[in-house]
Design a protein around this motif. Sequence first.
Motif, PDB file in Angstrom:
ATOM      1  N   ARG A  94       0.842  -1.200   0.000  1.00 14.12           N
ATOM      2  CA  ARG A  94       0.000   0.000   0.000  1.00 14.12           C
ATOM      3  C   ARG A  94       0.881   1.254   0.000  1.00 14.12           C
ATOM      4  O   ARG A  94       1.779   1.382   0.830  1.00 14.12           O
ATOM      5  CB  ARG A  94      -0.877  -0.001   1.262  1.00 14.12           C
ATOM      6  CG  ARG A  94      -1.807   1.192   1.371  1.00 14.12           C
ATOM      7  CD  ARG A  94      -2.428   1.272   2.759  1.00 14.12           C
ATOM      8  NE  ARG A  94      -3.079   0.053   3.160  1.00 14.12           N
ATOM      9  CZ  ARG A  94      -4.361  -0.224   2.932  1.00 14.12           C
ATOM     10  NH1 ARG A  94      -5.121   0.657   2.321  1.00 14.12           N
ATOM     11  NH2 ARG A  94      -4.874  -1.366   3.334  1.00 14.12           N
ATOM     12  N   PRO A  95       0.645   2.187  -0.923  1.00 18.00           N
ATOM     13  CA  PRO A  95       1.373   3.461  -0.860  1.00 18.00           C
ATOM     14  C   PRO A  95       1.045   4.200   0.447  1.00 18.00           C
ATOM     15  O   PRO A  95       0.007   3.960   1.067  1.00 18.00           O
ATOM     16  CB  PRO A  95       0.839   4.237  -2.071  1.00 18.00           C
ATOM     17  CG  PRO A  95       0.267   3.193  -2.981  1.00 18.00           C
ATOM     18  CD  PRO A  95      -0.253   2.107  -2.082  1.00 18.00           C
TER      19      PRO A  95
ATOM     20  N   SER B 220       1.875   9.799  -5.053  1.00 18.03           N
ATOM     21  CA  SER B 220       2.420   9.994  -6.395  1.00 18.03           C
ATOM     22  C   SER B 220       1.911   8.919  -7.341  1.00 18.03           C
ATOM     23  O   SER B 220       1.579   7.809  -6.923  1.00 18.03           O
ATOM     24  CB  SER B 220       3.948   9.946  -6.356  1.00 18.03           C
ATOM     25  OG  SER B 220       4.453  10.964  -5.511  1.00 18.03           O
ATOM     26  N   GLY B 221       1.847   9.252  -8.627  1.00 16.87           N
ATOM     27  CA  GLY B 221       1.408   8.262  -9.596  1.00 16.87           C
ATOM     28  C   GLY B 221       1.174   8.854 -10.963  1.00 16.87           C
ATOM     29  O   GLY B 221       1.622   9.968 -11.266  1.00 16.87           O
TER      30      GLY B 221
ATOM     31  N   ILE C 274      -6.007   8.116 -10.356  1.00 25.74           N
ATOM     32  CA  ILE C 274      -4.545   8.030 -10.394  1.00 25.74           C
ATOM     33  C   ILE C 274      -4.112   6.593 -10.126  1.00 25.74           C
ATOM     34  O   ILE C 274      -4.595   5.952  -9.197  1.00 25.74           O
ATOM     35  CB  ILE C 274      -3.904   8.975  -9.350  1.00 25.74           C
ATOM     36  CG1 ILE C 274      -4.290  10.425  -9.646  1.00 25.74           C
ATOM     37  CG2 ILE C 274      -2.384   8.823  -9.349  1.00 25.74           C
ATOM     38  CD1 ILE C 274      -3.828  11.408  -8.596  1.00 25.74           C
ATOM     39  N   ASP C 275      -3.198   6.100 -10.960  1.00 27.37           N
ATOM     40  CA  ASP C 275      -2.569   4.793 -10.779  1.00 27.37           C
ATOM     41  C   ASP C 275      -1.278   5.007  -9.993  1.00 27.37           C
ATOM     42  O   ASP C 275      -0.389   5.733 -10.446  1.00 27.37           O
ATOM     43  CB  ASP C 275      -2.281   4.173 -12.148  1.00 27.37           C
ATOM     44  CG  ASP C 275      -1.625   2.807 -12.060  1.00 27.37           C
ATOM     45  OD1 ASP C 275      -1.218   2.389 -10.958  1.00 27.37           O
ATOM     46  OD2 ASP C 275      -1.503   2.152 -13.112  1.00 27.37           O
TER      47      ASP C 275
ATOM     48  N   VAL D 292       2.073  12.743 -11.489  1.00 30.78           N
ATOM     49  CA  VAL D 292       1.779  13.692 -10.414  1.00 30.78           C
ATOM     50  C   VAL D 292       2.536  13.286  -9.160  1.00 30.78           C
ATOM     51  O   VAL D 292       2.760  12.106  -8.902  1.00 30.78           O
ATOM     52  CB  VAL D 292       0.265  13.787 -10.120  1.00 30.78           C
ATOM     53  CG1 VAL D 292      -0.472  14.368 -11.311  1.00 30.78           C
ATOM     54  CG2 VAL D 292      -0.321  12.445  -9.732  1.00 30.78           C
ATOM     55  N   ALA D 293       2.918  14.291  -8.381  1.00 27.22           N
ATOM     56  CA  ALA D 293       3.592  14.062  -7.107  1.00 27.22           C
ATOM     57  C   ALA D 293       2.579  14.132  -5.977  1.00 27.22           C
ATOM     58  O   ALA D 293       1.554  14.823  -6.092  1.00 27.22           O
ATOM     59  CB  ALA D 293       4.685  15.110  -6.901  1.00 27.22           C
ATOM     60  N   ILE D 294       2.865  13.458  -4.889  1.00 24.49           N
ATOM     61  CA  ILE D 294       2.003  13.572  -3.724  1.00 24.49           C
ATOM     62  C   ILE D 294       1.895  15.043  -3.329  1.00 24.49           C
ATOM     63  O   ILE D 294       2.882  15.778  -3.351  1.00 24.49           O
ATOM     64  CB  ILE D 294       2.537  12.722  -2.551  1.00 24.49           C
ATOM     65  CG1 ILE D 294       1.557  12.762  -1.376  1.00 24.49           C
ATOM     66  CG2 ILE D 294       3.934  13.139  -2.145  1.00 24.49           C
ATOM     67  CD1 ILE D 294       1.874  11.761  -0.287  1.00 24.49           C
TER      68      ILE D 294
END
Length: 200
Positions: free
Chosen positions: A37-38, A82-83, A116-117, A141-143
């Motif tokens: 999990r992110p 992020s993703g 977002i993946d 994209v960044a967190i």
Amino acid sequence: MNAPPRRGQAVGAGVAIIVVTVLALLLVDRFRRPGPRPLFQLPVTCGEVWRLSTYPGHDDFDVDLFPTEGESWGRPVLASASGTVIESGINGSLGGRTPQNPRGPKGRGGGYWVKIDHGGRWESQYLHMLEPPLVEVGDEVAIGQQIGKLGSTGNSGAPHLHYEQRVAREKVEAWFGGEPSGITTDDRELELERTSANCP
């Protein structure tokens, strides 16, 4: 002597090979084990306190976010990890609820939305945004990066952010900052408060 294959047969064989290949890739993806999990964060500005809620009929694991202070319309919606953006645009129809006409007609579905993946078969979804998203399909994209503004498009009764986390295409309980959100079922109304740690 054998006759050469007809053009139609060759095209048909090529199509069959493509179909079998696509099906094989889909099956491999379906049974691939998810990654870890992110470290998702709340999809809102660092340090702000937000109300996480659900209600009967909302669907299990769906989280609605409302700010506890200040105006809701137009607040930044941030990437929770992020993703890569895999959906961006309109889900269903927009309706007519705006800051100038907050009781306008409802639309259908999620209105302006982003998916977002995050890799490892993990995804997040952000629905009911005010305006077209600030990101497009394929964007990295960044967190903490702003992806849109909070609104009430689609099937929404008031300005808020509808948020979901998914793994292997299945909705799961959202976690924020390494802790479960506590929203697992829509059997009853539930409200919790959390402070965003989605900080630079």
